[in-house]
Design an enzyme around this catalytic site. Structure first.
Site, PDB file in Angstrom:
ATOM      1  CE1 TYR A 135       2.604  -9.814   8.345  1.00  0.00           C
ATOM      2  CE2 TYR A 135       0.506  -9.568   7.209  1.00  0.00           C
ATOM      3  CZ  TYR A 135       1.717 -10.212   7.353  1.00  0.00           C
ATOM      4  OH  TYR A 135       2.027 -11.251   6.532  1.00  0.00           O
ATOM      5  CE  LYS A 190      16.459 -14.026  16.015  1.00  0.00           C
ATOM      6  NZ  LYS A 190      17.271 -15.241  15.733  1.00  0.00           N
ATOM      7  CG  ASP A 222      16.827 -18.562  14.457  1.00  0.00           C
ATOM      8  OD1 ASP A 222      16.109 -18.785  15.459  1.00  0.00           O
ATOM      9  OD2 ASP A 222      18.018 -18.196  14.559  1.00  0.00           O
ATOM     10  CG  ASP A 246       2.828 -14.254   6.018  1.00  0.00           C
ATOM     11  OD1 ASP A 246       1.896 -14.862   5.454  1.00  0.00           O
ATOM     12  OD2 ASP A 246       3.662 -13.551   5.410  1.00  0.00           O
ATOM     13  CG  ASP A 250       3.081 -19.456   2.745  1.00  0.00           C
ATOM     14  OD1 ASP A 250       1.919 -19.379   3.196  1.00  0.00           O
ATOM     15  OD2 ASP A 250       3.439 -18.913   1.685  1.00  0.00           O
TER      16      ASP A 250
HETATM   17  C1  IPM Z   1      -1.685 -14.873   4.277  1.00  0.00           C
HETATM   18  C2  IPM Z   1      -1.273 -13.939   3.172  1.00  0.00           C
HETATM   19  C3  IPM Z   1      -1.579 -12.510   3.592  1.00  0.00           C
HETATM   20  C4  IPM Z   1      -0.747 -12.219   4.824  1.00  0.00           C
HETATM   21  C5  IPM Z   1      -1.380 -11.447   2.506  1.00  0.00           C
HETATM   22  C6  IPM Z   1      -2.179 -11.785   1.255  1.00  0.00           C
HETATM   23  C7  IPM Z   1      -1.696 -10.072   2.993  1.00  0.00           C
HETATM   24  O1  IPM Z   1       0.078 -14.118   2.858  1.00  0.00           O
HETATM   25  O2  IPM Z   1      -2.884 -14.892   4.608  1.00  0.00           O
HETATM   26  O3  IPM Z   1      -0.829 -15.576   4.798  1.00  0.00           O
HETATM   27  O4  IPM Z   1       0.402 -11.791   4.702  1.00  0.00           O
HETATM   28  O5  IPM Z   1      -1.250 -12.414   5.922  1.00  0.00           O
HETATM   29 MG    MG Z   2       0.991 -15.718   3.878  1.00  0.00          MG
END
Ligand code: IPM
Ligand code: MG
Length: 355
Positions: A135, A190, A222, A246, A250
């Protein structure tokens, strides 16, 4: 105590308003100060993270953040896009430790896309490093490829990097979080391919020597993605880098069927933090009054616990959320037959009433 309130874009202002009502209902002496961020910051001051917003955030004891982003800003140069606001806040305030719990409330067991026997009772915590990795790694950019079969072609490049102290500090946070839970920590990397990951793994093993009561295991990213849908309850605490965290957070959020329920905290070394729902700005439903404010309200509860030293108030807010779910109130994202569909406003008011 001062709380910076940064509603942002899309559904951000609607959901933050409800969390503010909840905070105001606690009977505490909090000072809340609002500032624009993301697209709203760009509109007001020409930058997603205006100086005035950054200094408010620096001054405050904690930050309540909504969400940023809208398609209409996708064509701006990267430095001006709304996402830079959250990345900038994380970096400037050294918010390196991101806590993303994925909890399945029993009332919402039917909302998950996985079978109830796989997910019921799910309670995992992802600890994601937020200040390093690909990042922020330099160098990055677009250039003419210096070598290889495509030499001379335009190529994009980013740099994945982690230093030992950076891995150590997130390691300590994760081990200490595991000590307060079921004392099982899975470090995700990884290392079969990446140098950065090998250093990450070696460092985690070193740090683990200070936490003999926590059982450390390692998993390739993975495989971790696969295990998260195969046997998610086998996890307790997961620690991983910025990029893998990240993605996996999700995925973990969706196991609960409702990203609209999941809060998050991003902390610095003194537990000052930024609190935001795990979901985004959802511009498609902005202004319709149908967004779920519970993730933001639960983020405010995390703020009470971690940054404001009010754990009993955090418990009250979390109990109030459970009460409204038990009453059968549901926003559209978690609605199912037999429950009562309510608006953002009604959901917030119900939490306040339950308090
Ligand atoms: C998160 C989001 C952010 C990230 C974006 C909006 C920059 O996806 O907080 O997970 O990638 O960290
Ligand atoms: Mg995110």
């Amino acid at each position: 105590m001062k709380i910076a309130v940064l509603p942002g874009d899309g559904i951000g202002p609607e959901i933050v308003t409800e969390a503010v009502h909840v905070l105001n209902a606690l009977g505490e002496q909090f000072t809340l100060e609002e500032a624009p961020v993301g697209g709203a910051g760009y509109e007001a001051h020409g930058h997603p993270l205006p100086d005035s917003t950054l200094s408010l955030a620096k001054d405050a004891d904690a930050i309540l953040f909504g969400a940023v982003g809208d398609w209409k800003y996708d064509t701006l140069e990267r430095a001006l896009r709304p996402e830079q606001a959250i990345l900038g806040l994380r970096k400037h305030l050294q918010l390196f430790a991101n806590f993303r719990p994925a909890i399945l409330y029993k009332e919402l067991a039917g909302a998950s896309s996985l079978k109830p026997e796989i997910v019921s009772g799910l309670d995992i915590l992802i600890v994601r490093e937020l200040n390093g990795d690909i990042y922020f790694g330099q160098p990055r950019g677009v250039r003419a490829a210096p070598d290889g079969p495509f030499a001379g072609a335009r190529e994009g490049f980013d740099t994945m990097r982690y230093s030992v102290p950076e891995v150590e500090r997130i390691g300590h946070v994760a081990f200490q979080a595991a000590q307060k839970r079921n004392r099982k920590l899975t470090s995700v990397d990884k290392s079969n391919v990446l140098e950065t990951s090998q250093l990450w793994r070696d460092t985690m093993i070193e740090v683990s020597k200070q936490y003999p009561d926590v059982e450390l295991s390692h998993m390739y990213v993975d495989n971790a993605a696969m295990q998260l849908v195969k046997a998610p309850k086998a996890f307790d605490v997961v620690v991983t880098g910025n990029m893998f965290g990240d993605i996996l957070s999700d995925q973990a959020a969706m196991l609960t069927g409702s990203i609209g329920m999941l809060p998050s905290a991003s902390l610095d070394k003194n537990n000052k933090g930024l609190y935001e729902p795990s979901h985004g700005s959802a511009p498609d439903i902005a202004g319709k009054g149908i967004a779920n404010p519970l993730a933001t309200i639960l983020s405010a509860a995390m703020m009470l616990r971690y940054s404001l030293g009010k754990p009993e108030q955090a418990d009250r807010v979390e109990a109030a959320v459970k009460t409204v779910l038990a009453q059968g109130l549901r926003t559209a994202d978690i609605w199912e037959a037999g429950t009562r569909k309510v608006s953002t406003r009604e959901m917030g008011a119900a939490v306040v009433a339950a308090l």
